[in-house]
Design an enzyme around this catalytic site. Structure first.
Site, PDB file in Angstrom:
ATOM      1  N   ASN A 208      23.257  23.769  23.512  1.00  0.00           N
ATOM      2  CA  ASN A 208      24.692  23.477  23.606  1.00  0.00           C
ATOM      3  C   ASN A 208      24.883  21.978  23.826  1.00  0.00           C
ATOM      4  O   ASN A 208      23.910  21.222  23.866  1.00  0.00           O
ATOM      5  CB  ASN A 208      25.330  24.302  24.729  1.00  0.00           C
ATOM      6  N   LYS A 284       6.775  28.414  11.573  1.00  0.00           N
ATOM      7  CA  LYS A 284       8.106  28.082  11.046  1.00  0.00           C
ATOM      8  C   LYS A 284       8.604  29.218  10.152  1.00  0.00           C
ATOM      9  O   LYS A 284       7.876  29.663   9.258  1.00  0.00           O
ATOM     10  CB  LYS A 284       8.020  26.782  10.246  1.00  0.00           C
TER      11      LYS A 284
END
Ligand code: PMT
Length: 391
Positions: A208, A284
């Site tokens: 955030n 990934k």
């Protein structure tokens, strides 16, 4: 506001030295005793007579000008409540950082063990020089407060960061620093700051916009009020107290748990992710032919609630970030979490809350009382919160 306060101002050799004349006047007008010490180079930019008239005190430049048994570098350091160096050149900052004491100003700085504020001003390339930055970091970690220079047109002809910050900012920072009570002496304060990072794979994460500034300001204010401070944060800060760097909500919870029993105050300014990914991918994640990707999330522990449930003597302060119905949501939240105080801020505004240098908050307590703190720099809000919860 400054009655009886002794302010020691060190002026070094930079063009911004002339601006300090106005600052001395402002300190004097508000009741402070001002002692000016200038480096020889400072007097190339402003005269001793001007500084003497404005401060109504003799201005000292040279060492060994001894009039009584105590050398000036010790007696000036002893008598001052605060030392301000403005403008501070790269040269003087670097000398102070390395303990060099080769003129009266640097000798006083070397002997000074109270609050020191430095307002640098220099060419932008000097400011960006890694050696200068390293010295600034070192001084920050020792508790020196830096008032960062501003960007703009510089006297050397460059445009960049290096201009002395505003006189108003220097003035209010000194007043703020002199305002701290020592109410937290002998207390241990644990503060959290920054947004937690919940990894998805080695490349991506959920987080955030929390910069960590609010929590950092609270940790600094607690230190200034005499507390033993532990800052648990996801961001990089330098400060003269214990800093524990963490990443995820789980890391943060583990770090708090280690400090919990011995702490007197826990202040949760961090923006903790409510959810994390259920299955972290060691490799990934590859793009597939599907247009949609569904990530399964699981709930993180509610750290604040957990602490409130097991608290013994601790005073626990939560924060509440809302984008709508601030006070109604905050009232519900304090009841749900069970903390002693909840500091509510509106994160839909760009001028306060996430990342900004200012905040505007309402403090709720368990009894339902609400006190609003007007918009101010986060360091002012931080001190006001700590003063309020210690009334
Ligand atoms: O860091 P800055 O850029 O300076 O911004 C400051 C800030 C906006 C982040 C700060 O002022 C603030 O509001 N912090 C709390 C953010 C938040 O997570 O609020 P919340 O309403 O979602 O959570 C309420 C409280 O529970 C918070 O104290 C939070 O730390 C805590 N919490 C939340 C979730 C969780 N899983 N565990 C928790 O302990």
């Amino acid at each position: 506001m400054l009655n009886g306060k002794n302010i020691l101002i060190g002026i070094t050799g930079g063009i911004a030295a002339y601006k300090i004349c106005e600052l001395i006047r402002k300190f004097k007008k508000n009741g402070a005793n001002v002692r000016v010490v200038a480096t020889p180079n400072a007097l190339n930019f402003v005269t001793k007579l001007t500084l003497q008239n404005l401060s109504q005190n003799e201005v000292y430049v040279e060492e060994f000008n001894v009039k009584d048994w105590r050398p000036e570098h010790i007696s000036f350091a002893d008598e001052a409540d605060i030392m301000l160096i403005a403008p501070a050149t790269a040269n003087t900052i670097s000398k102070i950082a390395t303990g060099v004491a080769d003129n009266l100003l640097t000798s006083i700085a070397c002997a000074f063990n109270k609050k020191m504020i430095i307002a640098p001003a220099m060419n932008c390339n000097m400011w960006n020089n890694p050696v200068v930055q390293e010295n600034i970091s070192k001084l920050r970690s020792l508790g020196v407060e830096f008032l960062e220079p501003e960007s703009g047109f510089l006297a050397c002809g460059y445009i960049g960061k290096g201009r002395l910050c505003s006189i108003d900012k220097i003035y209010s920072s000194v007043v703020e620093a002199l305002n701290y009570s020592k109410k937290l002496e002998g207390k241990k304060v644990v503060v959290t700051s920054g947004g937690t990072i919940e990894d998805i794979d080695p490349v991506r994460y959920i987080s955030n916009y929390s910069s960590g500034k609010m929590g950092f300001a609270i940790a600094n204010a607690a230190k200034n009020m005499g507390a033993e401070v532990v800052l648990i944060t996801t961001k990089n800060f330098e400060a003269p107290y214990k800093i524990v760097k963490v990443k995820s909500a789980i890391d943060m919870q583990n770090a708090i748990d280690k400090e919990f029993e011995t702490s007197d105050y826990i202040i949760m300014a961090a923006a903790v992710a409510d959810y994390r990914v259920k299955n972290y991918s060691q490799q990934k994640m590859k793009k597939t032919n599907d247009d949609n990707l569904v990530l399964e999330l699981v709930k993180n522990p509610d750290i604040l609630k957990g602490l409130c449930d097991k608290k013994t003597h601790q005073i626990i302060v939560g924060f509440c970030a809302e984008s709508e119905n601030l006070l109604n949501n905050a009232k519900e939240k304090i009841a749900k979490k069970g903390c002693d105080y909840l500091v509510a801020n509106d994160i839909s505004r760009a001028d306060i809350g996430f990342s900004s240098d200012d905040n505007e908050v309402s403090i709720l307590d368990k009894s339902g009382k609400i006190v609003k703190l007007d918009k101010a720099p986060k360091k002012v809000i931080a001190r006001q919160i700590l003063e309020y919860i210690n009334e």
